[in-house]
Design a protein around this motif. Structure first.
Motif, PDB file in Angstrom:
ATOM      1  N   GLU A  14       0.859  -1.181   0.000  1.00  0.00           N
ATOM      2  CA  GLU A  14       0.000   0.000   0.000  1.00  0.00           C
ATOM      3  C   GLU A  14       0.897   1.234   0.000  1.00  0.00           C
ATOM      4  O   GLU A  14       1.767   1.366   0.851  1.00  0.00           O
ATOM      5  CB  GLU A  14      -0.884   0.015   1.255  1.00  0.00           C
ATOM      6  CG  GLU A  14      -1.675  -1.264   1.479  1.00  0.00           C
ATOM      7  CD  GLU A  14      -2.859  -1.436   0.563  1.00  0.00           C
ATOM      8  OE1 GLU A  14      -3.085  -0.558  -0.303  1.00  0.00           O
ATOM      9  OE2 GLU A  14      -3.563  -2.440   0.704  1.00  0.00           O
ATOM     10  N   TRP A  16      -0.068   4.343   0.493  1.00  0.00           N
ATOM     11  CA  TRP A  16      -0.807   5.452   1.086  1.00  0.00           C
ATOM     12  C   TRP A  16       0.070   6.442   1.827  1.00  0.00           C
ATOM     13  O   TRP A  16      -0.239   7.618   1.878  1.00  0.00           O
ATOM     14  CB  TRP A  16      -1.885   4.938   2.030  1.00  0.00           C
ATOM     15  CG  TRP A  16      -2.823   3.987   1.395  1.00  0.00           C
ATOM     16  CD1 TRP A  16      -3.039   3.821   0.050  1.00  0.00           C
ATOM     17  CD2 TRP A  16      -3.656   3.048   2.040  1.00  0.00           C
ATOM     18  NE1 TRP A  16      -3.966   2.846  -0.172  1.00  0.00           N
ATOM     19  CE2 TRP A  16      -4.365   2.348   1.039  1.00  0.00           C
ATOM     20  CE3 TRP A  16      -3.881   2.724   3.351  1.00  0.00           C
ATOM     21  CZ2 TRP A  16      -5.280   1.359   1.332  1.00  0.00           C
ATOM     22  CZ3 TRP A  16      -4.803   1.731   3.635  1.00  0.00           C
ATOM     23  CH2 TRP A  16      -5.498   1.062   2.632  1.00  0.00           C
ATOM     24  N   ASP A  17       1.136   5.980   2.434  1.00  0.00           N
ATOM     25  CA  ASP A  17       1.993   6.874   3.208  1.00  0.00           C
ATOM     26  C   ASP A  17       3.219   7.348   2.431  1.00  0.00           C
ATOM     27  O   ASP A  17       4.090   8.004   2.990  1.00  0.00           O
ATOM     28  CB  ASP A  17       2.451   6.195   4.499  1.00  0.00           C
ATOM     29  CG  ASP A  17       1.316   6.053   5.493  1.00  0.00           C
ATOM     30  OD1 ASP A  17       0.403   6.894   5.476  1.00  0.00           O
ATOM     31  OD2 ASP A  17       1.332   5.100   6.287  1.00  0.00           O
ATOM     32  N   ASN A  35      -2.815   2.259  -4.044  1.00  0.00           N
ATOM     33  CA  ASN A  35      -2.772   3.573  -3.418  1.00  0.00           C
ATOM     34  C   ASN A  35      -4.202   4.011  -3.178  1.00  0.00           C
ATOM     35  O   ASN A  35      -5.118   3.535  -3.845  1.00  0.00           O
ATOM     36  CB  ASN A  35      -2.044   4.574  -4.320  1.00  0.00           C
ATOM     37  CG  ASN A  35      -1.537   5.780  -3.570  1.00  0.00           C
ATOM     38  OD1 ASN A  35      -1.714   5.901  -2.362  1.00  0.00           O
ATOM     39  ND2 ASN A  35      -0.890   6.686  -4.286  1.00  0.00           N
ATOM     40  N   GLN A  36      -4.409   4.905  -2.223  1.00  0.00           N
ATOM     41  CA  GLN A  36      -5.721   5.514  -2.043  1.00  0.00           C
ATOM     42  C   GLN A  36      -5.779   6.675  -3.021  1.00  0.00           C
ATOM     43  O   GLN A  36      -4.925   7.559  -2.989  1.00  0.00           O
ATOM     44  CB  GLN A  36      -5.890   6.001  -0.615  1.00  0.00           C
ATOM     45  CG  GLN A  36      -7.266   6.583  -0.376  1.00  0.00           C
ATOM     46  CD  GLN A  36      -7.501   6.862   1.086  1.00  0.00           C
ATOM     47  OE1 GLN A  36      -7.350   5.983   1.908  1.00  0.00           O
ATOM     48  NE2 GLN A  36      -7.851   8.090   1.398  1.00  0.00           N
ATOM     49  N   THR A  37      -6.771   6.669  -3.899  1.00  0.00           N
ATOM     50  CA  THR A  37      -6.829   7.631  -4.997  1.00  0.00           C
ATOM     51  C   THR A  37      -8.240   8.169  -5.166  1.00  0.00           C
ATOM     52  O   THR A  37      -9.167   7.759  -4.471  1.00  0.00           O
ATOM     53  CB  THR A  37      -6.379   6.954  -6.310  1.00  0.00           C
ATOM     54  OG1 THR A  37      -7.323   5.917  -6.643  1.00  0.00           O
ATOM     55  CG2 THR A  37      -4.995   6.350  -6.197  1.00  0.00           C
ATOM     56  N   CYS A  42     -11.952   8.068  -2.314  1.00  0.00           N
ATOM     57  CA  CYS A  42     -11.064   7.089  -1.653  1.00  0.00           C
ATOM     58  C   CYS A  42     -11.099   5.721  -2.332  1.00  0.00           C
ATOM     59  O   CYS A  42     -11.422   4.704  -1.723  1.00  0.00           O
ATOM     60  CB  CYS A  42     -11.392   6.964  -0.171  1.00  0.00           C
ATOM     61  SG  CYS A  42     -11.072   8.477   0.740  1.00  0.00           S
ATOM     62  N   HIS A  44      -9.300   2.450  -4.211  1.00  0.00           N
ATOM     63  CA  HIS A  44      -8.119   1.654  -3.864  1.00  0.00           C
ATOM     64  C   HIS A  44      -7.720   0.737  -5.017  1.00  0.00           C
ATOM     65  O   HIS A  44      -7.706  -0.478  -4.879  1.00  0.00           O
ATOM     66  CB  HIS A  44      -8.383   0.831  -2.599  1.00  0.00           C
ATOM     67  CG  HIS A  44      -8.619   1.677  -1.401  1.00  0.00           C
ATOM     68  ND1 HIS A  44      -9.881   1.926  -0.912  1.00  0.00           N
ATOM     69  CD2 HIS A  44      -7.764   2.366  -0.622  1.00  0.00           C
ATOM     70  CE1 HIS A  44      -9.788   2.714   0.140  1.00  0.00           C
ATOM     71  NE2 HIS A  44      -8.517   3.005   0.330  1.00  0.00           N
ATOM     72  N   SER A 152       0.164  11.202  -3.559  1.00  0.00           N
ATOM     73  CA  SER A 152      -0.751  11.250  -2.401  1.00  0.00           C
ATOM     74  C   SER A 152      -2.122  11.765  -2.813  1.00  0.00           C
ATOM     75  O   SER A 152      -2.236  12.770  -3.510  1.00  0.00           O
ATOM     76  CB  SER A 152      -0.189  12.147  -1.306  1.00  0.00           C
ATOM     77  OG  SER A 152       1.006  11.623  -0.802  1.00  0.00           O
ATOM     78  N   ASN A 153      -3.144  11.115  -2.318  1.00  0.00           N
ATOM     79  CA  ASN A 153      -4.531  11.483  -2.578  1.00  0.00           C
ATOM     80  C   ASN A 153      -4.901  12.741  -1.796  1.00  0.00           C
ATOM     81  O   ASN A 153      -4.372  12.982  -0.711  1.00  0.00           O
ATOM     82  CB  ASN A 153      -5.418  10.306  -2.149  1.00  0.00           C
ATOM     83  CG  ASN A 153      -6.845  10.466  -2.563  1.00  0.00           C
ATOM     84  OD1 ASN A 153      -7.159  11.055  -3.586  1.00  0.00           O
ATOM     85  ND2 ASN A 153      -7.749   9.930  -1.763  1.00  0.00           N
TER      86      ASN A 153
END
Length: 155
Positions: A14, A16-17, A35-37, A42, A44, A152-153
């Protein structure tokens, strides 16, 4: 016949960070990247491949992060999408803006937005399908590589 529970689980990373712009090269690595997009939607999405950070830097004198991510995030958080994530896909105007951002960071000879209609419909904030023209960091790979540009989202 194998039981579904006996199927091997594919490892997934993931993102995400992660900070900065990255490129997921579509490649049979056995590892999924997600990734969160899509802004506040949100989403995935995930794809099998290899992850490479792209053109992220830090200016020590100004204590400032330098990355195409900043310009891309501003665009998708801006007036046209307002953080909604462009979840219905990107259009020709978006491609022009993204292309200008890539030029600003000297990435336009490395990657270009995939203008295939299907790929445009699947692209959204922080998940843009691209064609890889010349990734100077790679050696021994096929000349025709595809990938996803991610960052990053905005949620």
């Amino acid at each position: 016949m194998k039981n579904i529970s006996e199927r091997p689980i594919r490892p997934k990373i993931e993102l995400w960070d992660s900070v900065g712009l990255g490129l997921i090269i579509e490649y049979p690595s056995g590892i999924l990247f997600s990734n969160q997009t899509g802004g506040f939607s949100c989403l995935h999405p995930s794809v099998e491949g290899i992850y490479v950070p792209l053109n992220n830097d830090y200016s020590e004198p100004e204590k400032r992060f330098l990355s195409p991510e900043i310009d891309l995030a501003k665009y998708f958080e801006g007036q046209k999408y307002g953080g909604s994530g462009a979840t219905k896909g990107i259009d020709a105007e978006d491609i022009l803006v993204i292309t200008e951002i890539l030029k600003k960071y000297s990435l336009n000879e490395v990657i270009i937005v995939d203008t295939n209609k299907s790929k445009m419909q699947q692209s959204h904030e922080a998940w843009i399908y691209v064609k890889i023209l010349n990734l100077y960091l790679l050696d021994g790979f096929s000349k025709e590589l595809n990938g996803i540009m991610t960052w990053s989202n905005s949620d």
